[in-house]
Design a protein around this motif. Structure first.
Motif, short mmCIF file in Angstrom:
data_model
loop_
_atom_site.label_atom_id
_atom_site.label_comp_id
_atom_site.label_asym_id
_atom_site.label_seq_id
_atom_site.Cartn_x
_atom_site.Cartn_y
_atom_site.Cartn_z
N UNK A 1 9.02 -0.15 13.67
CA UNK A 1 9.64 0.20 12.40
C UNK A 1 9.05 1.51 11.88
N UNK A 2 7.77 1.73 12.10
CA UNK A 2 7.13 2.98 11.65
C UNK A 2 7.72 4.21 12.34
N UNK A 3 8.29 4.04 13.54
CA UNK A 3 8.93 5.16 14.23
C UNK A 3 10.14 5.67 13.46
N UNK A 4 10.76 4.81 12.64
CA UNK A 4 11.94 5.20 11.86
C UNK A 4 11.57 5.78 10.50
N UNK A 5 10.30 5.67 10.12
CA UNK A 5 9.88 6.10 8.78
C UNK A 5 9.56 7.59 8.76
N UNK B 1 0.83 -1.21 0.00
CA UNK B 1 0.00 0.00 0.00
C UNK B 1 0.86 1.26 0.00
N UNK B 2 1.83 1.30 0.89
CA UNK B 2 2.69 2.48 0.96
C UNK B 2 4.08 2.04 1.36
N UNK B 3 4.99 1.95 0.39
CA UNK B 3 6.38 1.62 0.72
C UNK B 3 6.96 2.68 1.66
N UNK B 4 7.72 2.24 2.62
CA UNK B 4 8.26 3.16 3.63
C UNK B 4 9.59 3.76 3.19
N UNK B 5 9.77 5.03 3.56
CA UNK B 5 11.03 5.71 3.37
C UNK B 5 11.57 6.00 4.77
N UNK C 1 2.22 9.00 7.36
CA UNK C 1 1.92 7.58 7.58
C UNK C 1 0.48 7.36 8.03
N UNK C 2 -0.34 8.40 7.97
CA UNK C 2 -1.71 8.28 8.50
C UNK C 2 -2.52 7.24 7.74
N UNK C 3 -2.39 7.15 6.43
CA UNK C 3 -3.12 6.15 5.64
C UNK C 3 -2.69 4.75 6.04
N UNK C 4 -1.39 4.56 6.16
CA UNK C 4 -0.87 3.25 6.54
C UNK C 4 -1.30 2.87 7.95
N UNK C 5 -1.24 3.82 8.87
CA UNK C 5 -1.64 3.53 10.25
C UNK C 5 -3.13 3.22 10.34
#
Length: 191
Positions: free
Chosen positions: A66-70, A45-49, A74-78
């Motif tokens: 892992x999301x803390x490092x992105x 859905x959303x590749x992380x950077x 990220x609201x859509x992904x969360x």
């Protein structure tokens, strides 16, 4: 396990026919395949950077950590992960609750107190594991705890403590294990 207990208590004479190796293998393949697919969907859905380093202060590679490092929005992904978690945690929990309601209904039909307690004791160990696992995993993913140290301890509970306690919880129903445990306790008891 809930389905297994349901079949064992509600249909004991048909247990070996219903819970054949073929059925168990199919259940396993479906669960593993579903888990693999569902774990890959967020990255599609959303590749992380990543822009906040490459070290996690955690014991496992949990997606919330892992999301803390992105970087980026990220609201859509969360939001997607919240609904995915809702589906992944709540649907099996509902299945477990429904199967235990059926089990309790069957237990109420057993006239012997010994038979009722024996049937119920087979379910208590599973319910203990279910409460430990679902309580901590729902706290982590549905409550979406915000502090990294909190996430670390919660994930340790459902990722390490529950699997380690699992053999002990299930084996305490075994008469020989109970006797050996009593011997050990009596050997070290202070009188």
């Amino acid at each position: 396990m809930a389905y297994d207990r349901y079949i064992a208590i509600c249909f004991p004479l048909y247990y070996t026919v219903i819970m054949s190796w073929r059925v168990c293998n199919r259940i396993t393949v479906v669960m593993w395949s579903g888990s693999f697919i569902l774990s890959r969907v967020p990255t599609i859905i959303k590749p992380l950077v990543f822009c906040r380093g490459n070290q996690l202060n955690h014991v496992a590679c949990e997606i919330l950590v892992v999301l803390e490092l992105a970087c980026g929005d990220l609201s859509t992904l969360k939001t997607f992960m919240f609904f995915q978690t809702f589906f992944v945690l709540i649907s099996p929990l509902v299945f477990i609750v429904v199967s235990y309601i059926c089990i309790i209904a069957s237990l109420l039909g057993i006239h012997s107190a010994y038979g009722r307690s024996k049937a119920f004791s087979t379910c208590v160990s599973h319910l203990t594991v279910v409460i430990m696992f679902y309580g901590t995993s729902m706290t982590m993913y549905m409550g979406q705890a915000r502090f990294s140290s909190t996430l670390k301890y919660i994930s340790l509970t459902y990722g390490v403590v529950t699997p380690v306690l699992n053999p002990f919880i299930y084996s305490l129903r075994n008469k020989e294990v109970k006797e050996a445990f009593k011997k050990i306790l009596s050997k070290y008891s202070v009188m």
